[in-house]
Design an enzyme around this catalytic site. Structure first.
Site, PDB file in Angstrom:
ATOM      1  N   GLU A 157       2.623 -15.203 -20.839  1.00  0.00           N
ATOM      2  CA  GLU A 157       3.162 -15.239 -19.483  1.00  0.00           C
ATOM      3  C   GLU A 157       3.974 -16.486 -19.186  1.00  0.00           C
ATOM      4  O   GLU A 157       4.710 -16.517 -18.195  1.00  0.00           O
ATOM      5  CB  GLU A 157       2.018 -15.153 -18.461  1.00  0.00           C
ATOM      6  CG  GLU A 157       1.211 -13.885 -18.537  1.00  0.00           C
ATOM      7  CD  GLU A 157       0.067 -13.886 -17.554  1.00  0.00           C
ATOM      8  OE1 GLU A 157       0.219 -13.266 -16.487  1.00  0.00           O
ATOM      9  OE2 GLU A 157      -0.963 -14.524 -17.836  1.00  0.00           O
ATOM     10  N   CYS A 169       3.178  -5.285 -20.649  1.00  0.00           N
ATOM     11  CA  CYS A 169       2.436  -4.669 -19.547  1.00  0.00           C
ATOM     12  C   CYS A 169       3.036  -4.975 -18.184  1.00  0.00           C
ATOM     13  O   CYS A 169       2.470  -4.606 -17.164  1.00  0.00           O
ATOM     14  CB  CYS A 169       0.968  -5.105 -19.573  1.00  0.00           C
ATOM     15  SG  CYS A 169       0.713  -6.867 -19.298  1.00  0.00           S
ATOM     16  N   ARG A 175      -6.752  -4.620 -14.270  1.00  0.00           N
ATOM     17  CA  ARG A 175      -6.760  -5.831 -13.451  1.00  0.00           C
ATOM     18  C   ARG A 175      -8.092  -5.908 -12.708  1.00  0.00           C
ATOM     19  O   ARG A 175      -8.377  -5.073 -11.857  1.00  0.00           O
ATOM     20  CB  ARG A 175      -5.605  -5.795 -12.445  1.00  0.00           C
ATOM     21  CG  ARG A 175      -4.218  -5.700 -13.073  1.00  0.00           C
ATOM     22  CD  ARG A 175      -3.164  -5.726 -11.974  1.00  0.00           C
ATOM     23  NE  ARG A 175      -1.809  -5.708 -12.488  1.00  0.00           N
ATOM     24  CZ  ARG A 175      -1.070  -4.608 -12.636  1.00  0.00           C
ATOM     25  NH1 ARG A 175      -1.577  -3.426 -12.282  1.00  0.00           N
ATOM     26  NH2 ARG A 175       0.155  -4.670 -13.117  1.00  0.00           N
ATOM     27  N   ASP A 225       5.466 -12.535 -14.836  1.00  0.00           N
ATOM     28  CA  ASP A 225       5.288 -13.984 -14.780  1.00  0.00           C
ATOM     29  C   ASP A 225       6.169 -14.694 -15.792  1.00  0.00           C
ATOM     30  O   ASP A 225       6.645 -15.804 -15.538  1.00  0.00           O
ATOM     31  CB  ASP A 225       3.816 -14.349 -15.013  1.00  0.00           C
ATOM     32  CG  ASP A 225       3.033 -14.415 -13.713  1.00  0.00           C
ATOM     33  OD1 ASP A 225       3.658 -14.610 -12.660  1.00  0.00           O
ATOM     34  OD2 ASP A 225       1.802 -14.266 -13.757  1.00  0.00           O
ATOM     35  N   HIS A 233       0.817  -1.213   0.000  1.00  0.00           N
ATOM     36  CA  HIS A 233       0.000   0.000   0.000  1.00  0.00           C
ATOM     37  C   HIS A 233       0.847   1.258   0.000  1.00  0.00           C
ATOM     38  O   HIS A 233       0.564   2.216  -0.716  1.00  0.00           O
ATOM     39  CB  HIS A 233      -0.917   0.008   1.221  1.00  0.00           C
ATOM     40  CG  HIS A 233      -2.047  -0.958   1.123  1.00  0.00           C
ATOM     41  ND1 HIS A 233      -2.760  -1.119  -0.034  1.00  0.00           N
ATOM     42  CD2 HIS A 233      -2.591  -1.801   2.032  1.00  0.00           C
ATOM     43  CE1 HIS A 233      -3.699  -2.033   0.170  1.00  0.00           C
ATOM     44  NE2 HIS A 233      -3.611  -2.459   1.411  1.00  0.00           N
TER      45      HIS A 233
END
Length: 595
Positions: free
Chosen positions: A462, A533, A326, A486, A219
């Site tokens: 990915e 991305c 997302r 990934d 965060h």
């Protein structure tokens, strides 16, 4: 004596100021058994404390200023969903009634059980949501004890100067203002910071943040980037080594904290800080400049977003569309109560409306057996969550849920351009099933007589299997998006969550570069759009290499767009092609990139 503490660089820039140290957020909990007749009152204590925190968060949302970062509201929503999770409340109740634990003991016991599940999550972003639960548990514990917010006292001290702080070890001369406060920037040092804590700093009294824990998707990192404030996280020794009111320097570019700087170091970083401020001003002038290379190649700069309301901020940053929305945030922390079609439709339409006619690429749900949505199997059912039922595999295993999301996205496409992106495809059978589900969702909307739009279909690259099958993928999809995070992990067999091997996670590994280069080259040969991305897209040190490989579409956090655009404006792709191929063929690409 001057010394340095190393952490993770998560938000660029330099901050210099006095330290406001917040004590560790961990609270001591007394453990004791209660009598059977006390069960009702202990359950009520736990419930009342939880409800008090819910009221507190709702009040903060209502009082949130209009110019507060959109991420804060979204993260508070996640906290509220976690607090209202029926499963969590039931588990705490059961610990009290079945084991006769006192309320605090029951809450922390359940927290430990859930924390173990979070630790096993493969996805870095969702794994770090463990911190949300810990922060909420502490707020509940504090309400049980009648204690104030863990950051309230230091925040008041920092802004009012009503108490005499300890003398700093070094630092420039400080002048007192008429109200008694010290005219010097302040930097916050804490074990961790929650979205609620960040809201308490909405006046931007702090010039930077340092936390002992956290990662690039914590965060503090997210909000610091959105507020464009320097931050270093994962500086584990910060809480022990930095004293209240010490002078510190946050080097958000290098991930270094310098404590008790000498006059020479202070002057050097003061100069760097002024240079950074001038650079930010220069970059801001590029906001409306087209992203064209010196040889006239137009580059598409897109934004990655997590919430439907993030669109306006992306537009303001100069994005020409959303390259990755997302959708996981819409599904997280709901205790199994997944959003229905109408709720999802409204969210996707909000994202489309916010982009003012520019395209929005929506990725279907990317969760898995290791994510909070899985309630069907015990947590030890899957031996390796990274290789288990996740992403498109999860969606195809629950076609009703998958088509609900597809119908919502298709309906939103009637209001603006949407590209539909599928994560982690690797098999032809998965492609066939996915495309079949899209056709079936369209047929269901036709049967209902509901309007929907035409969408472009794309696949994430990915896993190495997808990169090696790129020709087949391009024949069946309109575009491809390379998820470098990934792809690196699966190519190198590196668990990013494992600190013992994290140093082997290398975006410049020759095998990774060759896969990326091959996908870009094949896309250009077939005239199909290829974007990147992952974190690589927003890394300015990689921009020239990606341009040289032929990439013409980058998607990144909005805060990174202008810096990447500047690198693009300075580049000539005609001169980069041969060099980029040399880098890819090299056994040591990093050396050539640095040359």
């Amino acid at each position: 004596m001057t010394f340095a503490i190393h952490g993770l660089a998560v938000s660029r820039g330099i901050a210099i100021g006095r330290a406001v140290v917040v004590a560790s957020s961990r609270m001591e909990v007394v453990h004791y058994f209660i009598r059977p007749e006390q069960v009702g009152s202990e359950i009520a204590r736990a419930r009342d404390a939880r409800n008090a925190v819910i009221d507190e968060l709702r009040r903060l949302q209502e009082e949130m200023p209009k110019d507060a970062p959109g991420e804060l509201d979204a993260l508070l929503d996640v906290h509220l969903m976690l607090l209202q999770d029926v499963a969590l409340a039931t588990a705490v109740k059961n610990w009290i009634s079945d084991r006769l634990y006192n309320a605090e003991w029951a809450l922390t016991t359940q927290l430990e059980a859930i924390s173990r599940q979070f630790d096993e999550m493969e996805d870095e972003y969702l794994r770090e949501r463990k911190a949300d639960l810990e922060q909420l548990a502490e707020r509940i514990l504090r309400h049980m004890k009648g204690m104030p917010s863990p950051v309230a006292a230091p925040a008041v001290l920092a802004t009012t100067g009503t108490q005499s702080p300890p003398a700093p070890r070094h630092g420039p001369q400080q002048e007192l203002l008429p109200d008694g406060s010290i005219d010097a920037p302040l930097v916050l040092v804490a074990q961790d910071l929650s979205p609620v804590d960040m809201l308490q700093f909405k006046s931007r009294v702090f010039a930077g943040f340092i936390t002992a824990v956290g990662g690039r998707t914590s965060h503090t990192a997210i909000v610091a980037r959105s507020m464009d404030i320097p931050a270093v996280v994962g500086a584990r020794a910060a809480g022990q080594l930095i004293r209240q009111d010490d002078w510190v320097i946050i080097d958000g570019n290098a991930g270094v904290v310098i404590v008790d700087p000498s006059p020479i170091i202070l002057a050097e970083y003061g100069f760097r800080q002024r240079q950074n401020e001038l650079e930010r001003e220069r970059l801001s002038r590029l906001r409306h400049t087209p992203a064209l290379t010196l040889d006239g190649e137009r580059i598409e700069l897109l934004a990655n977003i997590e919430q439907p309301g993030d669109g306006p901020a992306a537009v303001h940053a100069g994005a020409v569309g959303v390259g990755l929305f997302r959708t996981e945030f819409l599904f997280m922390g709901r205790g199994g109560n997944l959003p229905d079609e109408e709720e999802q439709y409204r969210a996707y339409r909000e994202a489309v409306d916010g982009m003012q006619g520019m395209p929005v690429t929506i990725r279907t749900l990317d969760v898995g057996a290791d994510k909070p949505l899985d309630k069907a199997q015990p947590k030890d059912y899957y031996l390796n969550p990274a290789l288990g039922l996740r992403a498109i595999r999860w969606s195809l295993a629950d076609p009703a849920m998958f088509r609900t999301q597809l119908r919502a996205i298709l309906r939103a496409a009637a209001h603006g351009p949407i590209h539909l992106l599928f994560p982690m495809l690797a098999h032809q059978s998965e492609i066939d099933q996915t495309l079949s589900q899209v056709r079936l969702a369209q047929s269901e909307l036709d049967t209902r007589g509901m309007a929907y739009g035409v969408v472009k279909l794309g696949a994430m690259i990915e896993v190495p299997a997808a990169a090696l099958m790129v020709r087949s993928f391009l024949r069946q999809f309109d575009f491809l998006s390379i998820g470098t995070n990934d792809l690196i992990q699966y190519t190198l067999a590196i668990d990013r969550a494992d600190e013992a091997v994290a140093h082997l996670y290398d975006p410049l590994h020759p095998a990774v570069l060759r896969l990326v280069a091959d996908v870009i080259a094949e896309g250009r040969a077939q005239g199909k759009s290829i974007s990147v991305c992952g974190e690589t897209a927003g890394d300015v040190s990689m921009t020239r290499l990606l341009l040289g490989l032929g990439l013409r579409s980058f998607s990144m956090h909005p805060a990174q767009i202008l810096a990447v655009k500047q690198e693009i404006l300075r580049s000539d792709t005609r001169k980069l092609g041969a060099w980029a191929q040399e880098v890819v063929r090299s056994d040591d690409p990093a050396a050539l990139l640095a040359a």
